[in-house]
Enzyme design. Structure first.
Site, PDB file in Angstrom:
ATOM      1  N   ASN A 146     -24.765 -98.055  27.560  1.00  0.00           N
ATOM      2  CA  ASN A 146     -23.831 -98.036  28.831  1.00  0.00           C
ATOM      3  C   ASN A 146     -24.837 -98.602  29.932  1.00  0.00           C
ATOM      4  O   ASN A 146     -26.267 -97.850  30.047  1.00  0.00           O
ATOM      5  CB  ASN A 146     -23.062 -97.074  29.572  1.00  0.00           C
ATOM      6  N   HIS A 167      -5.285 -96.562  23.938  1.00  0.00           N
ATOM      7  CA  HIS A 167      -4.720 -97.114  25.025  1.00  0.00           C
ATOM      8  C   HIS A 167      -3.638 -98.038  24.558  1.00  0.00           C
ATOM      9  O   HIS A 167      -2.891 -98.876  25.464  1.00  0.00           O
ATOM     10  CB  HIS A 167      -5.439 -97.449  26.470  1.00  0.00           C
ATOM     11  N   CYS A 204      14.093-109.271  28.085  1.00  0.00           N
ATOM     12  CA  CYS A 204      14.848-108.662  26.904  1.00  0.00           C
ATOM     13  C   CYS A 204      16.400-109.222  26.991  1.00  0.00           C
ATOM     14  O   CYS A 204      16.877-109.635  28.037  1.00  0.00           O
ATOM     15  CB  CYS A 204      14.888-107.150  27.069  1.00  0.00           C
ATOM     16  N   SER A 210     -16.979 -96.251  31.324  1.00  0.00           N
ATOM     17  CA  SER A 210     -17.306 -95.600  32.583  1.00  0.00           C
ATOM     18  C   SER A 210     -16.876 -94.065  32.357  1.00  0.00           C
ATOM     19  O   SER A 210     -17.252 -93.130  33.114  1.00  0.00           O
ATOM     20  CB  SER A 210     -16.663 -96.042  33.707  1.00  0.00           C
ATOM     21  N   PRO A 240     -13.324-109.739  31.171  1.00  0.00           N
ATOM     22  CA  PRO A 240     -13.999-108.793  32.430  1.00  0.00           C
ATOM     23  C   PRO A 240     -13.688-107.355  32.051  1.00  0.00           C
ATOM     24  O   PRO A 240     -12.604-106.800  31.419  1.00  0.00           O
ATOM     25  CB  PRO A 240     -13.414-109.054  33.577  1.00  0.00           C
ATOM     26  N   ASP A 241     -14.252-106.264  32.414  1.00  0.00           N
ATOM     27  CA  ASP A 241     -14.114-104.904  32.333  1.00  0.00           C
ATOM     28  C   ASP A 241     -13.403-104.649  33.564  1.00  0.00           C
ATOM     29  O   ASP A 241     -13.126-105.405  34.315  1.00  0.00           O
ATOM     30  CB  ASP A 241     -15.292-104.097  32.010  1.00  0.00           C
ATOM     31  N   PHE A 242     -13.084-103.503  33.820  1.00  0.00           N
ATOM     32  CA  PHE A 242     -12.490-102.715  35.226  1.00  0.00           C
ATOM     33  C   PHE A 242     -13.356-102.801  36.422  1.00  0.00           C
ATOM     34  O   PHE A 242     -13.151-103.324  37.555  1.00  0.00           O
ATOM     35  CB  PHE A 242     -11.635-101.473  34.888  1.00  0.00           C
ATOM     36  N   ARG A 243     -14.388-101.998  36.098  1.00  0.00           N
ATOM     37  CA  ARG A 243     -15.048-101.524  37.430  1.00  0.00           C
ATOM     38  C   ARG A 243     -16.491-102.143  37.569  1.00  0.00           C
ATOM     39  O   ARG A 243     -17.035-101.678  38.517  1.00  0.00           O
ATOM     40  CB  ARG A 243     -15.237 -99.914  36.994  1.00  0.00           C
ATOM     41  N   ASN A 283      -9.963-100.165  24.449  1.00  0.00           N
ATOM     42  CA  ASN A 283      -9.828-101.633  24.652  1.00  0.00           C
ATOM     43  C   ASN A 283      -8.388-101.928  24.039  1.00  0.00           C
ATOM     44  O   ASN A 283      -7.669-101.577  23.320  1.00  0.00           O
ATOM     45  CB  ASN A 283     -10.732-102.228  24.123  1.00  0.00           C
ATOM     46  N   ILE A 284      -7.717-102.944  24.717  1.00  0.00           N
ATOM     47  CA  ILE A 284      -6.483-103.424  24.293  1.00  0.00           C
ATOM     48  C   ILE A 284      -6.652-104.833  23.782  1.00  0.00           C
ATOM     49  O   ILE A 284      -5.450-105.665  23.746  1.00  0.00           O
ATOM     50  CB  ILE A 284      -5.553-103.372  25.473  1.00  0.00           C
ATOM     51  N   ASP A 285      -7.909-105.269  23.667  1.00  0.00           N
ATOM     52  CA  ASP A 285      -8.158-106.648  23.218  1.00  0.00           C
ATOM     53  C   ASP A 285      -8.188-107.072  21.731  1.00  0.00           C
ATOM     54  O   ASP A 285      -8.045-108.239  21.313  1.00  0.00           O
ATOM     55  CB  ASP A 285      -9.512-107.376  23.779  1.00  0.00           C
TER      56      ASP A 285
HETATM   57  P1  CNA Z   1     -14.630 -99.600  32.967  1.00  0.00           P
HETATM   58  O1  CNA Z   1     -14.250 -98.530  33.827  1.00  0.00           O
HETATM   59  O2  CNA Z   1     -14.574-100.978  33.421  1.00  0.00           O
HETATM   60  O3  CNA Z   1     -16.160 -99.528  32.436  1.00  0.00           O
HETATM   61  C1  CNA Z   1     -17.029-100.283  31.728  1.00  0.00           C
HETATM   62  C2  CNA Z   1     -18.218 -99.740  31.623  1.00  0.00           C
HETATM   63  O4  CNA Z   1     -18.950-100.547  30.756  1.00  0.00           O
HETATM   64  C3  CNA Z   1     -19.024 -99.737  33.011  1.00  0.00           C
HETATM   65  O5  CNA Z   1     -19.772 -98.280  33.037  1.00  0.00           O
HETATM   66  C4  CNA Z   1     -20.075-100.649  32.783  1.00  0.00           C
HETATM   67  O6  CNA Z   1     -21.283-100.578  33.428  1.00  0.00           O
HETATM   68  C5  CNA Z   1     -20.470-100.872  31.363  1.00  0.00           C
HETATM   69  N1  CNA Z   1     -20.567-102.094  30.895  1.00  0.00           N
HETATM   70  C6  CNA Z   1     -20.052-103.554  31.189  1.00  0.00           C
HETATM   71  N2  CNA Z   1     -20.418-104.171  30.308  1.00  0.00           N
HETATM   72  C7  CNA Z   1     -21.487-103.635  29.686  1.00  0.00           C
HETATM   73  C8  CNA Z   1     -22.220-104.077  28.525  1.00  0.00           C
HETATM   74  N3  CNA Z   1     -22.146-105.436  28.157  1.00  0.00           N
HETATM   75  N4  CNA Z   1     -23.120-103.388  27.933  1.00  0.00           N
HETATM   76  C9  CNA Z   1     -23.170-102.202  28.388  1.00  0.00           C
HETATM   77  N5  CNA Z   1     -22.332-101.629  29.296  1.00  0.00           N
HETATM   78  C10 CNA Z   1     -21.505-102.367  29.835  1.00  0.00           C
HETATM   79  O7  CNA Z   1     -13.746 -99.622  31.522  1.00  0.00           O
HETATM   80  P2  CNA Z   1     -13.508 -98.378  30.692  1.00  0.00           P
HETATM   81  O8  CNA Z   1     -13.161 -98.916  29.270  1.00  0.00           O
HETATM   82  O9  CNA Z   1     -14.263 -97.241  30.722  1.00  0.00           O
HETATM   83  O10 CNA Z   1     -12.047 -97.856  31.206  1.00  0.00           O
HETATM   84  C11 CNA Z   1     -10.924 -97.724  30.663  1.00  0.00           C
HETATM   85  C12 CNA Z   1      -9.873 -98.796  30.739  1.00  0.00           C
HETATM   86  C13 CNA Z   1     -10.330-100.206  30.706  1.00  0.00           C
HETATM   87  C14 CNA Z   1      -8.870 -98.771  29.572  1.00  0.00           C
HETATM   88  O11 CNA Z   1      -7.739 -98.525  29.910  1.00  0.00           O
HETATM   89  C15 CNA Z   1      -8.841-100.276  28.923  1.00  0.00           C
HETATM   90  O12 CNA Z   1      -7.485-100.616  28.567  1.00  0.00           O
HETATM   91  C16 CNA Z   1      -9.062-100.848  29.988  1.00  0.00           C
HETATM   92  N6  CNA Z   1      -9.616-102.217  29.764  1.00  0.00           N
HETATM   93  C17 CNA Z   1      -9.972-102.946  28.519  1.00  0.00           C
HETATM   94  C18 CNA Z   1     -10.224-104.343  28.497  1.00  0.00           C
HETATM   95  C19 CNA Z   1     -10.518-104.461  27.165  1.00  0.00           C
HETATM   96  O13 CNA Z   1      -9.582-104.394  26.198  1.00  0.00           O
HETATM   97  N7  CNA Z   1     -11.549-105.473  26.669  1.00  0.00           N
HETATM   98  C20 CNA Z   1     -10.837-105.141  29.506  1.00  0.00           C
HETATM   99  C21 CNA Z   1     -10.640-104.274  31.002  1.00  0.00           C
HETATM  100  C22 CNA Z   1     -10.167-103.055  30.961  1.00  0.00           C
END
Ligand code: CNA
Length: 278
Positions: free
Chosen positions: A233, A132, A169, A210, A39-42, A113-115
């Site tokens: 996006n 990050h 630790c 985002s 999942p993403d964050f937002r 991303n951190i994945d």
């Molecule tokens: P966010 O704020 O959750 O934004 C994600 C954006 O991507 C949103 O605008 C969504 O509408 C859009 N989106 C989601 N899925 C899709 C898709 N399939 N196609 C097109 N657009 C899509 O996440 P950000 O990365 O902007 O925020 C930064 C944070 C999130 C970082 O510090 C990360 O470490 C952190 N994060 C990382 C992961 C990961 O590593 N996979 C997961 C969740 C959060």
């Protein structure tokens, strides 16, 4: 905006890349990995921030805040188990990054991303800037002793694959993977590499973010005016809202556009082969 216009824009960008020998710089966020199941964050409903009720956090970002982690590391550790490298496969978009490298036209991948999925897809270290941090290493929050990813995993998960506990630790304090929490400094490599790259960005592809986490959110706005920029996006974000005359904005799924861009570049079969391989 019609599907046809998107296709024309992608074709025109692909032509520029091929004819003018442009190199491509990517700026990525959690949206490029949602297709792998992370999942993403937002995103409303599915994003991590909308699913934190079980943790009773004082506020959503607390899960990634150092002071809160020092008091209560459990919520982050539960989430870390879920996000830990090895649980997910790269998406089509991650494979496209590798293809850009193989074709010799990848300049850099700046990722929030951190994945670790860029690496799992085979992109070489020199091209990746993990703005990050990552799970690759970890440190004690007190004495700073260093631990490998595997050592932390062994403390987190037992042999049967169940939650074992919070990684401690030898000094008694908690161990935290080197992913950057709110209030922590970003890796110096981000600033050094960006200083080197910023004036040379021919094409900037911003995807699945985002653009709300700073200073990363500013990077795409710092590229020269001549740079061709494309945002993929679900919604328009960052300085793409005001936009530049030559910007391309495509509101679509990252993997769909990765496939279209590969096809426009003549790499359709190469991408299919890579996706099957990873
Ligand atoms: P966010 O704020 O959750 O934004 C994600 C954006 O991507 C949103 O605008 C969504 O509408 C859009 N989106 C989601 N899925 C899709 C898709 N399939 N196609 C097109 N657009 C899509 O996440 P950000 O990365 O902007 O925020 C930064 C944070 C999130 C970082 O510090 C990360 O470490 C952190 N994060 C990382 C992961 C990961 O590593 N996979 C997961 C969740 C959060």
């Amino acid at each position: 905006m019609t599907e046809d216009l998107h296709d024309r824009q992608i074709r025109s960008l692909a032509e520029s890349i091929l004819l003018k020998n442009y190199k491509v710089t990517f700026f990525l966020g959690a949206g490029v990995s949602t297709a792998s199941g992370i999942p993403d964050f937002r995103s409303p409903g599915t994003g991590i921030y909308d699913n934190l009720a079980q943790f009773n956090l004082p506020y959503a970002e607390a899960i990634f805040t150092l002071d809160y982690f020092k008091q209560n590391p459990e919520p982050f550790c539960v989430l870390a188990e879920e996000l830990y490298p090895g649980n997910y496969r790269p998406t089509v978009f991650h494979c496209l990054l590798k293809l850009f490298e193989d074709k010799g036209i990848l300049q850099r991948v700046y990722t929030q991303n951190i994945d670790n999925l860029e690496r799992v897809a085979g992109v070489s270290d020199e091209f990746i800037v993990e703005a990050h941090g990552s799970f690759a290493e970890a440190h004690c929050v007190s004495c700073r002793k260093s631990y490998t990813s595997q050592e932390v995993w062994n403390k987190l998960i037992d042999k049967a694959g169940s939650h074992k506990g919070i990684p401690h630790c030898s000094c008694g304090n908690y161990i935290k993977p080197d992913i950057v929490f709110f209030g922590e400094a970003l890796p110096q490599r981000l600033f050094n590499q960006w200083d080197e790259d910023v004036d040379d960005v021919d094409v900037a592809i911003v995807a699945g973010t985002s653009l709300t986490v700073y200073p990363f959110a500013l990077l795409p706005s710092e590229v020269p005016r001549r740079t061709r920029r494309m945002l993929v996006n679900y919604e328009k974000v960052g300085d793409f809202v005001k936009g530049r005359r030559t910007d391309i904005f495509i509101s679509a799924d990252c993997d769909t556009i990765a496939n279209k861009l590969a096809a426009a570049l003549g790499w359709e079969q190469d991408l299919k082969d890579l996706v099957e391989k990873v």
